[in-house]
Design an enzyme around this catalytic site. Structure first.
Site, mmCIF file in Angstrom:
data_model
loop_
_atom_site.group_PDB
_atom_site.id
_atom_site.type_symbol
_atom_site.label_atom_id
_atom_site.label_comp_id
_atom_site.label_asym_id
_atom_site.label_seq_id
_atom_site.Cartn_x
_atom_site.Cartn_y
_atom_site.Cartn_z
ATOM 1 N N LEU A 5 0.833 -1.200 0.000
ATOM 2 C CA LEU A 5 0.000 0.000 0.000
ATOM 3 C C LEU A 5 0.869 1.252 0.000
ATOM 4 O O LEU A 5 1.925 1.294 0.641
ATOM 5 C CB LEU A 5 -0.914 0.023 1.233
ATOM 6 C CG LEU A 5 -1.897 -1.146 1.391
ATOM 7 C CD1 LEU A 5 -2.733 -0.952 2.656
ATOM 8 C CD2 LEU A 5 -2.798 -1.287 0.174
ATOM 9 N N ASP A 6 0.415 2.285 -0.718
ATOM 10 C CA ASP A 6 1.114 3.565 -0.707
ATOM 11 C C ASP A 6 1.119 4.137 0.713
ATOM 12 O O ASP A 6 0.283 3.765 1.550
ATOM 13 C CB ASP A 6 0.428 4.568 -1.640
ATOM 14 C CG ASP A 6 0.530 4.175 -3.100
ATOM 15 O OD1 ASP A 6 1.467 3.432 -3.447
ATOM 16 O OD2 ASP A 6 -0.331 4.621 -3.887
ATOM 17 N N LYS A 7 2.019 5.070 0.948
ATOM 18 C CA LYS A 7 2.142 5.699 2.268
ATOM 19 C C LYS A 7 0.807 6.232 2.775
ATOM 20 O O LYS A 7 0.427 6.006 3.930
ATOM 21 C CB LYS A 7 3.165 6.836 2.205
ATOM 22 C CG LYS A 7 3.280 7.644 3.487
ATOM 23 C CD LYS A 7 4.224 8.824 3.327
ATOM 24 C CE LYS A 7 4.261 9.677 4.587
ATOM 25 N NZ LYS A 7 5.144 10.868 4.427
#
Length: 303
Positions: A135-137
């Site tokens: 998952l992205d930040k």
């Protein structure tokens, strides 16, 4: 940290060599089988060390041992984890927003990987950090971590085949009239490490979306990925003119009112590579997404 798998040879493999069983029954890759051959206890039959070319007889006990070592470049940090599920092979966590998955420049000690490695170390387990769905930040929600190379490879195959299902909840800019699908190829933008763009020479990318609620200026959607390209949802929604609220990279930056992209991994389903059980996990929308709707839309009389 060792992981041991045992299998009592069924009649269908009577007279077959061990490599055939590893590939067909366990669905092990050639690379992983090669790794097993390095260790004295990697492959044993009825307690005796064997080679992959050796044959099996009906009711033989095949014992396979995978050996794990700790990820040396990830610093264990005592970061609280919201653990949704755990067994000997898989860890599922609910990742908060504003937390990177992997360490990178400027984020060496504040990632999900740092917290997971600390958790493993506190239990006396040496493991490599292997995220299944990264998952992205700024993306929150469900994320699966494989506890060994075998599980990581098997779940990776489920992503490729579409057997592993992922759904996301998001808030996008604008009023979307109806459900739809975006089928548009994506590739890395020229001269950029991060940005992705829709282009005819990209990899096929398919995103299905369903309208959940409309708020005038914004729409809440349920997204289902058919493919898994980097930034796929963000790129696709920007491509059709409805970027994610708070997406500074592909949309309109408004950090005063929207601190991060409104994207949450709310559903994860896969078949457990060892037990064959269908594993299903759900996560409700996180607090900051609900607060965004209440604070920014209610005051404008749009709710």
């Amino acid at each position: 940290m060792d992981r041991v798998f045992e299998y009592i040879t069924s009649p269908e493999y009577d007279g077959e060599n061990i490599k055939t069983v590893l590939k067909q029954h366990f669905k092990m890759s050639s690379a992983l089988i090669k790794e097993l051959k390095k260790y004295e206890d990697g492959i044993r039959v009825n307690g005796e060390h064997k080679r992959v070319v050796d044959t099996l007889c009906r009711n033989d006990l095949l014992r396979v041992t995978l050996r794990e070592t700790a990820s040396e470049n990830i610093i264990p940090k005592n970061i609280p984890l919201d653990i949704v599920y755990e067994d000997e092979d898989v860890l599922v966590i609910n990742k908060p927003p504003n937390m990177p998955t992997h360490p990178s420049m400027g984020n060496y000690e504040n990632t999900a990987a740092n917290g997971v490695m600390y958790y493993f170390k506190s239990r006396g387990e040496e493991r490599v950090f292997r995220a299944v769905n990264r998952l992205d930040k700024d993306t929150s929600g469900l994320m699966a971590i494989a506890k060994n190379a075998y599980i990581h490879a098997r779940l990776g195959e489920e992503i490729k085949s579409g057997e592993l299902k992922r759904k996301y909840m998001c808030i996008v800019c604008g009023d979307i009239a109806e459900d739809g699908t975006v089928d548009a190829p994506i590739k890395r933008a020229d001269g950029s490490v991060i940005n992705r763009v829709v282009t005819s020479d990209g990899q096929r990318a398919v995103t299905h979306y369903r309208v959940l609620e409309r708020y005038g200026k914004y729409t809440k959607l349920l997204m289902e990925l058919e493919t898994g390209r980097t930034h796929q949802i963000r790129v696709h929604m920007a491509y059709i003119g409805h970027p994610l609220a708070g997406d500074w990279l592909y949309g309109i930056e408004d950090k005063a009112n929207i601190p991060r992209q409104m994207l949450h991994s709310c559903y994860l389903r896969f078949v457990h590579p060892v037990t064959g059980e269908k594993m299903e996990f759900k996560s409700e929308t996180v607090r900051d997404m609900s607060q965004f709707i209440q604070k920014n839309l209610e005051k404008n009389g749009e709710l």
